[in-house]
Motif scaffolding. Structure first.
Motif, PDB file in Angstrom:
ATOM      1  N   ARG A   1       0.772  -1.376  -0.050  1.00  0.00           N
ATOM      2  CA  ARG A   1       0.075  -0.035  -0.122  1.00  0.00           C
ATOM      3  C   ARG A   1       0.691   1.481  -0.194  1.00  0.00           C
ATOM      4  O   ARG A   1       0.256   2.085  -0.082  1.00  0.00           O
ATOM      5  N   THR A   2       2.273   0.964  -0.027  1.00  0.00           N
ATOM      6  CA  THR A   2       3.110   2.368   0.069  1.00  0.00           C
ATOM      7  C   THR A   2       4.007   2.284  -1.059  1.00  0.00           C
ATOM      8  O   THR A   2       3.430   2.466  -2.285  1.00  0.00           O
ATOM      9  N   THR A   3       5.113   2.248  -1.119  1.00  0.00           N
ATOM     10  CA  THR A   3       5.969   2.267  -2.114  1.00  0.00           C
ATOM     11  C   THR A   3       6.399   0.886  -2.697  1.00  0.00           C
ATOM     12  O   THR A   3       6.722   0.000  -2.002  1.00  0.00           O
ATOM     13  N   ARG A   4       6.042   0.677  -4.046  1.00  0.00           N
ATOM     14  CA  ARG A   4       6.703  -0.382  -5.038  1.00  0.00           C
ATOM     15  C   ARG A   4       7.587  -0.385  -5.751  1.00  0.00           C
ATOM     16  O   ARG A   4       7.721   0.760  -6.286  1.00  0.00           O
ATOM     17  N   VAL A   5       8.475  -1.215  -5.947  1.00  0.00           N
ATOM     18  CA  VAL A   5       9.740  -1.077  -6.532  1.00  0.00           C
ATOM     19  C   VAL A   5       9.910  -2.233  -7.456  1.00  0.00           C
ATOM     20  O   VAL A   5       9.628  -3.488  -7.293  1.00  0.00           O
ATOM     21  N   ALA A   6      10.434  -1.884  -8.756  1.00  0.00           N
ATOM     22  CA  ALA A   6      10.901  -3.005  -9.722  1.00  0.00           C
ATOM     23  C   ALA A   6      12.239  -2.592 -10.515  1.00  0.00           C
ATOM     24  O   ALA A   6      12.614  -1.268 -10.003  1.00  0.00           O
ATOM     25  N   VAL A   7      13.049  -3.462 -10.861  1.00  0.00           N
ATOM     26  CA  VAL A   7      14.267  -3.329 -11.384  1.00  0.00           C
ATOM     27  C   VAL A   7      14.579  -3.849 -12.737  1.00  0.00           C
ATOM     28  O   VAL A   7      14.038  -4.895 -12.915  1.00  0.00           O
ATOM     29  N   VAL A   8      14.858  -2.960 -13.696  1.00  0.00           N
ATOM     30  CA  VAL A   8      15.060  -3.435 -15.114  1.00  0.00           C
ATOM     31  C   VAL A   8      16.740  -3.230 -15.311  1.00  0.00           C
ATOM     32  O   VAL A   8      17.188  -2.372 -15.197  1.00  0.00           O
ATOM     33  N   ASN A   9      17.133  -4.374 -15.719  1.00  0.00           N
ATOM     34  CA  ASN A   9      18.733  -4.455 -15.898  1.00  0.00           C
ATOM     35  C   ASN A   9      18.921  -4.318 -17.489  1.00  0.00           C
ATOM     36  O   ASN A   9      18.158  -4.958 -18.177  1.00  0.00           O
ATOM     37  N   TYR A  10      19.749  -3.697 -18.088  1.00  0.00           N
ATOM     38  CA  TYR A  10      20.045  -3.566 -19.597  1.00  0.00           C
ATOM     39  C   TYR A  10      21.454  -3.503 -19.826  1.00  0.00           C
ATOM     40  O   TYR A  10      22.212  -2.749 -19.424  1.00  0.00           O
ATOM     41  N   ALA A  11      21.691  -3.846 -21.211  1.00  0.00           N
ATOM     42  CA  ALA A  11      22.906  -3.299 -21.837  1.00  0.00           C
ATOM     43  C   ALA A  11      22.496  -3.360 -23.178  1.00  0.00           C
ATOM     44  O   ALA A  11      21.735  -2.399 -23.688  1.00  0.00           O
ATOM     45  N   SER A  12      22.886  -4.301 -24.078  1.00  0.00           N
ATOM     46  CA  SER A  12      22.386  -4.428 -25.574  1.00  0.00           C
ATOM     47  C   SER A  12      20.749  -5.162 -25.440  1.00  0.00           C
ATOM     48  O   SER A  12      20.060  -4.779 -26.438  1.00  0.00           O
ATOM     49  N   THR A  13      20.685  -5.860 -24.402  1.00  0.00           N
ATOM     50  CA  THR A  13      19.214  -6.666 -24.271  1.00  0.00           C
ATOM     51  C   THR A  13      18.780  -5.806 -22.765  1.00  0.00           C
ATOM     52  O   THR A  13      19.575  -5.327 -22.171  1.00  0.00           O
TER      53      THR A  13
ATOM     54  N   VAL B   1      17.953  -8.058  -5.298  1.00  0.00           N
ATOM     55  CA  VAL B   1      18.883  -7.134  -5.849  1.00  0.00           C
ATOM     56  C   VAL B   1      20.422  -7.786  -5.802  1.00  0.00           C
ATOM     57  O   VAL B   1      21.236  -7.644  -6.713  1.00  0.00           O
ATOM     58  N   SER B   2      20.679  -8.507  -4.762  1.00  0.00           N
ATOM     59  CA  SER B   2      22.295  -8.940  -4.343  1.00  0.00           C
ATOM     60  C   SER B   2      22.432 -10.077  -5.521  1.00  0.00           C
ATOM     61  O   SER B   2      23.569 -10.474  -5.685  1.00  0.00           O
ATOM     62  N   HIS B   3      21.409 -10.501  -6.087  1.00  0.00           N
ATOM     63  CA  HIS B   3      21.664 -11.701  -7.040  1.00  0.00           C
ATOM     64  C   HIS B   3      21.469 -11.518  -8.489  1.00  0.00           C
ATOM     65  O   HIS B   3      21.571 -12.140  -9.427  1.00  0.00           O
ATOM     66  N   ILE B   4      21.331  -9.898  -8.721  1.00  0.00           N
ATOM     67  CA  ILE B   4      21.345  -9.659 -10.061  1.00  0.00           C
ATOM     68  C   ILE B   4      22.685  -9.580 -10.707  1.00  0.00           C
ATOM     69  O   ILE B   4      23.933  -9.129 -10.220  1.00  0.00           O
ATOM     70  N   GLU B   5      22.714 -10.069 -11.743  1.00  0.00           N
ATOM     71  CA  GLU B   5      23.976  -9.963 -12.596  1.00  0.00           C
ATOM     72  C   GLU B   5      24.096  -9.260 -14.011  1.00  0.00           C
ATOM     73  O   GLU B   5      23.247  -9.065 -14.590  1.00  0.00           O
ATOM     74  N   PRO B   6      25.448  -8.731 -14.085  1.00  0.00           N
ATOM     75  CA  PRO B   6      25.523  -7.711 -15.317  1.00  0.00           C
ATOM     76  C   PRO B   6      25.402  -8.485 -16.690  1.00  0.00           C
ATOM     77  O   PRO B   6      25.575  -9.791 -16.892  1.00  0.00           O
ATOM     78  N   LEU B   7      24.609  -7.728 -17.573  1.00  0.00           N
ATOM     79  CA  LEU B   7      24.466  -8.427 -18.945  1.00  0.00           C
ATOM     80  C   LEU B   7      25.588  -8.107 -19.984  1.00  0.00           C
ATOM     81  O   LEU B   7      25.862  -9.091 -21.033  1.00  0.00           O
ATOM     82  N   SER B   8      26.368  -6.922 -19.652  1.00  0.00           N
ATOM     83  CA  SER B   8      27.628  -6.833 -20.582  1.00  0.00           C
ATOM     84  C   SER B   8      27.202  -6.119 -22.058  1.00  0.00           C
ATOM     85  O   SER B   8      25.927  -6.015 -22.103  1.00  0.00           O
ATOM     86  N   ALA B   9      28.027  -6.283 -23.048  1.00  0.00           N
ATOM     87  CA  ALA B   9      27.517  -5.660 -24.425  1.00  0.00           C
ATOM     88  C   ALA B   9      27.141  -4.286 -24.362  1.00  0.00           C
ATOM     89  O   ALA B   9      27.566  -3.364 -23.620  1.00  0.00           O
ATOM     90  N   GLY B  10      26.330  -3.893 -25.349  1.00  0.00           N
ATOM     91  CA  GLY B  10      25.765  -2.451 -25.571  1.00  0.00           C
ATOM     92  C   GLY B  10      25.293  -1.506 -24.501  1.00  0.00           C
ATOM     93  O   GLY B  10      24.980  -2.059 -23.503  1.00  0.00           O
ATOM     94  N   THR B  11      24.612  -0.489 -24.899  1.00  0.00           N
ATOM     95  CA  THR B  11      23.866   0.282 -23.947  1.00  0.00           C
ATOM     96  C   THR B  11      22.559   0.950 -24.870  1.00  0.00           C
ATOM     97  O   THR B  11      22.566   1.906 -25.182  1.00  0.00           O
TER      98      THR B  11
END
Length: 435
Positions: free
Chosen positions: A72-84, A104-114
């Motif tokens: 009922r208060t603040t909801r959070v989402a995370v979008v990770n990006y590179a070339s994808t 969040v601690s388990h998010i891995e980088p995708l590498s490649a483009g921006t």
């Protein structure tokens, strides 16, 4: 020379009515973030080294700590990006800080483009939907994006960002190190000096946490203690409204409260009796009834159960009350509780014609001397004395009579002979005298 850090100002969007309530004294309590639908879009392209990406995750975790996370208060989402682009978790997934920080601690980088434009478009199409946890527009919950990047977008970000802003999404752009400042300004919302941030390295990005906390701060006038509400203070932007606790109503002065008569018709659910109790109420029942487990309805009490009445013999239940009665052969005394044995031989109580003989609670009939009881066991008839004898007795009498007659005849014959002997004796004596 690096561009200066742009300091954010307080957002002026008012919180939903009734959201902010008195939190007690203290400066921290006077500043509490408004409910948001917040999406972090984080760059994990090749230019972001692994140790720098870890700093980004620390920044996200610290941001989560400053927010009022909840359904009922603040909801959070995370979008990770590179070339994808990868939606790490949407707005509907986590409603507590611990679970969100673990994800969040388990998010891995995708590498490649921006592909920053693609990331923003993905957030619009796949995250800011009611199916994914965004709240309906009628809730007036701000939709916010924070983009964190250290490079120049490799796609067209300007049109995508403009379309997102038109759809009501507020965009903050955070540049790190080699980030292109012009691209940050193109994607961010107006005024730019409140929506564009820059830091030299990922090592200091977490310093932005306090800046965003100030940005998302909603002033809570109720927490400052300057209101005059008697019961509840409701923060309303930079002002406040007064409200009352359950069972009370706000008086015309809009500050004080009066207890509502909860026992007025239509306000309570009591089956029989409503008892007002300081802004609330309890239900009770009429005499002879008992309150059911639902604490609202009543059922007739078994007033004739052992221990509930004072009848000596028989208790008769009568719609929540009772009356006393007696066993057969007894009558109710004037106290209407105790019983006395009935005199079954009293006049009018029996149906004997002559004599009533009492036997405890019962009786039998009898007759006066010279009368006998009839087969109905109630009436009497005069007794009949008979001189007639039986045949056997008659035979015995005849035999005796015959014997008596025989003895009499013999006695008479003997008397005659005695008379003859006596005459002969007298004659003999006379002759003797002559001689």
């Amino acid at each position: 020379m690096q561009p200066p850090l742009l300091l954010p100002l307080l957002l002026l969007l008012p919180p939903p009515p009734g959201l902010a309530r008195s939190l007690g004294p203290g400066a921290d309590a006077a500043c509490k973030n408004r409910p948001l639908d917040l999406v972090f879009i984080i760059d994990s392209s090749r230019s972001v080294r692994p140790e720098e990406f870890e700093k980004v995750k620390v920044f996200l975790s610290k941001m989560i700590d400053t927010l009022d996370i909840g359904e009922r208060t603040t909801r959070v989402a995370v979008v990770n990006y590179a070339s994808t682009v990868k939606v790490e978790f949407p707005l509907r997934t986590y409603f507590d800080k611990a679970s969100m920080k673990e994800a969040v601690s388990h998010i891995e980088p995708l590498s490649a483009g921006t592909m920053t434009g693609l990331a923003i478009q993905t957030a619009v199409d796949e995250v800011f939907t009611e199916e994914m946890g965004t709240r309906p527009a009628t809730f007036n919950i701000p939709k916010v994006v924070i983009v964190v990047t250290d490079g120049r977008p490799q796609d067209q970000v300007q049109d995508v960002a403009a379309s997102a802003r038109t759809a009501g999404i507020e965009i903050y752009a955070v540049g790190v190190g080699r980030a292109d400042m012009q691209s940050l300004r193109v994607m961010a919302s107006e005024p730019l000096d409140e929506h564009v941030f820059y830091v030299e390295t990922y090592g200091v990005i977490e310093k932005l946490t306090s800046k965003f906390r100030e940005t998302f701060c909603a002033v809570n006038v109720c927490a400052l203690g300057t209101h005059d509400c008697e019961q509840i203070c409701v923060s309303d932007g930079g002002s406040y409204l007064c409200d009352c606790n359950a069972g009370y109503t706000l008086n015309p002065d809009k500050r004080t409260c009066s207890a509502v008569d909860m026992c007025e018709p239509g306000r309570h659910e009591c089956d029989q009796i409503c008892v007002s109790n300081n802004g609330s109420y309890v239900c009770e029942c009429y005499e002879g009834y008992v309150l059911n487990p639902d604490k609202k309805t009543c059922s007739a009490m078994d007033v004739c159960a052992p221990g509930r009445h004072d009848c000596a013999q028989v208790c008769v239940s009568n719609d929540g009350s009772y009356s006393c009665d007696c066993f057969k052969g007894y009558t109710l005394n004037p106290d209407k509780k105790t019983c006395s044995a009935v005199d079954v031989c009293a006049p009018g109580k029996h149906d004997c014609e002559q004599v009533c003989v009492r036997d405890d609670l019962f009786y039998t009939c009898d007759c006066y001397q010279g009368y006998t009881l009839n087969p109905d066991k109630k009436t009497c008839s005069r007794a009949i004395t008979s001189s007639l004898v039986t045949t056997e007795e008659s035979c015995k009498c005849e035999a005796i009579a015959a014997l008596q007659d025989s003895v009499t005849s013999r006695l008479e014959a003997l008397s005659v002979k005695l008379d003859e002997v006596s005459e002969k004796l007298e004659a003999y004596q006379s002759r003797q005298q002559v001689v």
